[in-house]
Design a protein around this motif. Structure first.
Motif, PDB file in Angstrom:
ATOM      1  N   TYR B 110       0.863  -1.184   0.000  1.00 20.08           N
ATOM      2  CA  TYR B 110       0.000   0.000   0.000  1.00 20.08           C
ATOM      3  C   TYR B 110       0.901   1.237   0.000  1.00 20.08           C
ATOM      4  N   PRO B 111       0.566   2.273  -0.772  1.00 22.03           N
ATOM      5  CA  PRO B 111       1.451   3.446  -0.824  1.00 22.03           C
ATOM      6  C   PRO B 111       1.757   3.975   0.586  1.00 22.03           C
ATOM      7  N   HIS B 112       3.026   4.170   0.838  1.00 21.96           N
ATOM      8  CA  HIS B 112       3.485   4.519   2.184  1.00 21.96           C
ATOM      9  C   HIS B 112       2.777   5.762   2.753  1.00 21.96           C
ATOM     10  N   SER B 113       2.610   6.761   1.879  1.00 23.53           N
ATOM     11  CA  SER B 113       2.029   8.033   2.353  1.00 23.53           C
ATOM     12  C   SER B 113       0.555   7.880   2.731  1.00 23.53           C
ATOM     13  N   GLU B 114      -0.077   6.812   2.234  1.00 22.95           N
ATOM     14  CA  GLU B 114      -1.516   6.648   2.487  1.00 22.95           C
ATOM     15  C   GLU B 114      -1.809   5.681   3.635  1.00 22.95           C
ATOM     16  N   VAL B 115      -0.749   5.143   4.238  1.00 20.55           N
ATOM     17  CA  VAL B 115      -0.942   4.134   5.292  1.00 20.55           C
ATOM     18  C   VAL B 115      -1.652   4.744   6.511  1.00 20.55           C
ATOM     19  N   ALA B 116      -1.135   5.855   7.010  1.00 22.78           N
ATOM     20  CA  ALA B 116      -1.712   6.458   8.227  1.00 22.78           C
ATOM     21  C   ALA B 116      -3.182   6.852   8.029  1.00 22.78           C
ATOM     22  N   PRO B 117      -3.502   7.586   6.943  1.00 19.50           N
ATOM     23  CA  PRO B 117      -4.929   7.913   6.750  1.00 19.50           C
ATOM     24  C   PRO B 117      -5.808   6.673   6.591  1.00 19.50           C
ATOM     25  N   ARG B 118      -5.254   5.627   5.958  1.00 13.99           N
ATOM     26  CA  ARG B 118      -6.040   4.412   5.761  1.00 13.99           C
ATOM     27  C   ARG B 118      -6.331   3.744   7.115  1.00 13.99           C
ATOM     28  N   ILE B 119      -5.322   3.733   7.982  1.00 15.53           N
ATOM     29  CA  ILE B 119      -5.522   3.136   9.314  1.00 15.53           C
ATOM     30  C   ILE B 119      -6.589   3.923  10.068  1.00 15.53           C
ATOM     31  N   ASP B 120      -6.471   5.248  10.019  1.00 11.85           N
ATOM     32  CA  ASP B 120      -7.467   6.105  10.683  1.00 11.85           C
ATOM     33  C   ASP B 120      -8.873   5.764  10.207  1.00 11.85           C
ATOM     34  N   LYS B 121      -8.994   5.613   8.881  1.00 17.03           N
ATOM     35  CA  LYS B 121     -10.302   5.373   8.294  1.00 17.03           C
ATOM     36  C   LYS B 121     -10.888   4.037   8.770  1.00 17.03           C
ATOM     37  N   VAL B 122     -10.064   2.969   8.727  1.00 22.00           N
ATOM     38  CA  VAL B 122     -10.631   1.655   9.077  1.00 22.00           C
ATOM     39  C   VAL B 122     -10.884   1.512  10.583  1.00 22.00           C
ATOM     40  N   VAL B 123     -10.035   2.125  11.395  1.00 19.37           N
ATOM     41  CA  VAL B 123     -10.294   2.007  12.847  1.00 19.37           C
ATOM     42  C   VAL B 123     -11.563   2.779  13.234  1.00 19.37           C
ATOM     43  N   LYS B 124     -11.816   3.852  12.494  1.00 22.70           N
ATOM     44  CA  LYS B 124     -13.082   4.580  12.730  1.00 22.70           C
ATOM     45  C   LYS B 124     -14.257   3.720  12.275  1.00 22.70           C
ATOM     46  N   MET B 125     -14.069   3.068  11.147  1.00 22.70           N
ATOM     47  CA  MET B 125     -15.127   2.240  10.570  1.00 22.70           C
ATOM     48  C   MET B 125     -15.563   1.138  11.549  1.00 22.70           C
ATOM     49  N   VAL B 126     -14.611   0.587  12.285  1.00 23.97           N
ATOM     50  CA  VAL B 126     -14.950  -0.498  13.225  1.00 23.97           C
ATOM     51  C   VAL B 126     -15.045   0.017  14.671  1.00 23.97           C
ATOM     52  N   LYS B 127     -15.026   1.326  14.797  1.00 20.50           N
ATOM     53  CA  LYS B 127     -15.155   2.005  16.097  1.00 20.50           C
ATOM     54  C   LYS B 127     -14.047   1.592  17.086  1.00 20.50           C
TER      55      LYS B 127
END
Lengths: 290, 220
Positions: B110-127
Motif C-alpha cells: 500500500y502506498p506509504h504516504s496513504e498508510v496512516a490515513p487508511r488506518i485512521d479510516k478503518v479504525v473509525k469504521m470499526v469504532k
C-alpha cells in the motif's frame, strides 16, 4: 524504513539474545583487529632487518694492526659492499657505555680489554653476506665469532610465521563462532516468532518479505560488532603506541595513522556485514519453512 | 474475484470432510457457510487460502487453480487480494493494533504516504479509534474481532473470508460486525464468505447459505 523499524523491534524484543550476538561479533573483531595490528608491527620489525643486510665479524684478541688491515682489505674485495666499519675495543666500550648510560653498575665493571674488536659489514646484496660469512667462519685464527643477520631474520621469520599462523587459526575460529552464533540466534528468533511469520504468510507476505527483518538483523550485528571491535582494539593499541615504539627502537612498531586504518575499518565492516548476512541467510533458509 | 470449488475432496487421514464438492462464488456475493463443528467450515476457508491442499479436485481463485500453483509468488499475490478474519484473531501480540494493520498494508505494498490515513479510516469504521494504539492483549474479545476486521478491510480486498467472526462477540457487537460487512459488500461489491454457527443471522438476512453436514456425503 519499515523493515528497519521491524528489525529494531525484533532486537528490542529479545535484548539478551541480541546482546550475545553483538558481543560475539564484537569480541571476534577485537581479536582479529588486534592480530592485524600485531602482525603489522612484526612485519615492520622483519622488514627492518631484511632491508639492512649486515654481518658482524668479531676478531680474536691480540691481532696487530697489519692483521686488522689485511682483513679489511680482504673484505673490500667482495662485490656490492656498502660499508665496512671497524669497531675497535675502545670504540666498542664507548658504544657499550652509551647504550647503558642509565645503568652505571653495568658500565663500572667493563673495560675495553674484555670487549672484542669487530667489523660491521653491510652490503647492497644479501647473498654477498652469505659468502662472507662462509669464508670468514673458516678463519679460526683471526675470527672469534660471526653474527649474521640471516640468523636473526630466520629466527624472526619463524616467530612471525607462528604468530601469523596462530592469528589466521584464531581469526578463522572466531569468524566461525560468530557465524554459528548468529545462525543459531536467528534460528531461535525465528522459532520465537513462528506465529508472526505464519500470520504474515497468510496475509500474503512472500518468503523473502518475512526473511528480510532477520537478514537485516544479522547485518546489524555484523556492522555494529565489527565497528566497535575495531574501535576498541584501535584505541587500546594506539594507547600503547609510545611504549611499544620505544621498546622496538629504532623500528616503528605502530606507525602514525594513515590511509591503512580507514581502509582496514571499511574492510572489517564489510567482512562483518557479510558474516552477519550469510549467517542470518542460512538461519532463515534453515528455519523458515512456512 | 470468482471462487470455484471443482469436485474437491479433502480427507484428514481416514476422515473425509469433502467429497467431490462443487461450489461457485461470484464477485460481490455474500455467503454464509453454516454447519456443526467439524463439518469443514474452517477447512473451506483454509482451502481457499491454500493453507491446506485438497486430496482431489481444484479450487479456482481469480481464474487460477490455487492448489496447483507451483510459483509461491502467485499464491502470495492471490492472498494479498483477500482479507481474512480469523476465528482466533491471528493478530501479532507484540505489535499494536495500528502496527498490525500497518504490517498488512506493507505486505500488500500500500502506498506509504496513504498508510496512516487508511488506518485512521478503518479504525473509525470499526469504532476502534481510541484503542488502536493498544496491544492485542489489552483488548477485549469483541475489540479483537473488530481489530481483525479493520486489518482485513484496510487492504481494500476483493474477498473477505470471515471464519466465525461473531463467535466471541455479544449479540450487539455481532450484529454491528455483520452490518459493517453488509455495507462493505454493498458499497464496494466485496465478496464476503462468512462461516458461522449462528442461525439468527442466516435466518434474518437474505443471503446465500451453504450448509455443510457432519457426514462427508452431505458435503458434495
Amino acid at each position: 524504513m519499515r523493515i528497519l523499524r521491524l528489525t529494531l523491534h525484533h532486537i528490542r524484543r529479545s535484548p539478551f539474545q541480541s546482546l550475545i550476538a553483538f558481543l560475539t561479533v564484537f569480541v571476534s573483531f577485537f581479536i582479529i583487529n588486534s592480530f592485524i595490528f600485531i602482525n603489522r608491527g612484526l612485519s615492520n620489525v622483519l622488514n627492518y632487518f631484511e632491508t639492512k643486510p649486515e654481518i658482524t665479524i668479531f676478531l680474536k684478541d691480540g691481532l696487530d694492526q697489519a692483521a686488522v688491515e689485511s682483513i679489511q682489505g680482504e673484505l673490500a674485495t667482495y662485490p656490492d659492499i656498502k660499508e665496512i666499519r671497524y669497531i675497535s675495543k675502545e670504540k666498542a666500550l664507548s658504544l657499550y657505555k652509551d647504550i647503558n648510560k642509565d645503568n652505571p653498575l653495568l658500565t663500572e665493571m667493563v673495560t675495553a680489554s674484555i670487549l672484542p674488536a669487530s667489523f660491521e659489514v653491510s652490503t647492497y646484496n644479501p647473498k654477498v653476506l652469505e659468502v662472507i660469512a662462509q669464508n670468514f667462519s673458516a678463519k679460526n685464527d683471526v675470527v672469534d665469532e660471526i653474527i649474521y643477520q640471516k640468523d636473526v631474520i630466520q629466527s624472526l621469520l619463524s616467530w612471525t610465521l607462528v604468530v601469523r599462523r596462530s592469528g589466521i587459526a584464531l581469526i578463522s575460529l572466531f569468524i566461525s563462532i560468530s557465524f554459528v552464533m548468529i545462525l543459531t540466534l536467528i534460528g531461535m528468533k525465528i522459532t520465537n516468532r513462528k506465529e508472526e511469520i505464519k500470520i504474515s504468510r497468510l496475509l500474503g507476505a512472500s518468503k523473502f518479505y518475512v526473511k528480510r527483518p532477520f537478514l537485516m538483523e544479522g547485518v546489524i550485528y555484523g556492522l555494529i560488532g565489527s565497528f566497535f571491535g575495531f574501535i576498541l582494539s584501535y584505541v587500546l593499541i594506539y594507547n600503547f603506541r609510545s611504549p611499544l615504539n620505544v621498546f622496538f627502537q629504532p623500528i616503528v612498531f605502530i606507525p602514525e595513522i594513515s590511509l591503512f586504518e580507514p581502509i582496514l575499518l571499511a574492510a572489517e565492516i564489510l567482512i562483518g556485514v557479510l558474516i552477519g548476512l550469510s549467517a542470518s541467510w542460512f538461519g532463515a533458509r534453515r528455519y523458515i519453512k512456512w | 474475484m470468482e471462487i470455484i470449488f471443482d469436485k474437491v475432496t479433502k480427507n484428514y487421514g481416514p476422515i473425509n470432510v469433502f467429497r467431490d464438492f462443487d461450489l461457485k462464488i461470484n464477485q460481490g456475493d455474500f455467503i454464509f457457510i453454516t454447519g456443526p463443528s467439524g463439518s469443514g467450515k474452517s477447512t473451506l476457508i483454509k482451502l481457499i487460502l491454500n493453507q491446506i491442499k485438497p486430496n482431489g479436485g481444484d479450487i479456482m481463485v481469480d481464474g487460477q487453480a490455487i492448489n496447483k500453483l507451483k510459483n509461491k509468488n502467485e499464491i502470495d499475490k492471490i492472498r494479498r487480494k483477500i482479507g481474512v478474519i480469523f476465528q482466533d484473531f491471528q493478530l501479532i501480540n507484540d505489535l499494536t493494533i495500528e502496527e498490525n494493520i500497518a504490517l498488512n498494508l506493507d505486505i500488500v505494498k500500500y502506498p506509504h504516504s496513504e498508510v496512516a490515513p487508511r488506518i485512521d479510516k478503518v479504525v473509525k469504521m470499526v469504532k476502534l479509534q481510541h484503542r488502536h494504539f493498544l496491544f492485542p492483549s489489552q483488548l477485549s474479545g469483541g475489540e479483537l474481532q473488530r481489530a481483525c476486521l479493520a486489518r482485513a478491510l484496510s487492504i481494500e480486498p476483493e474477498v473477505i473470508l470471515a471464519d466465525e467472526p461473531t463467535g466471541n462477540l455479544d449479540p450487539t457487537n455481532a450484529w454491528n460486525l455483520i452490518k459493517i460487512l453488509q455495507n462493505i459488500n454493498k458499497k464496494y461489491k466485496t465478496t464476503i464468505i462468512m462461516t458461522t454457527h449462528n442461525t439468527d443471522f442466516t435466518e434474518s438476512l437474505d443471503k446465500k447459505i451453504i450448509k455443510l453436514g457432519k457426514n462427508e456425503n452431505e458435503n458434495t
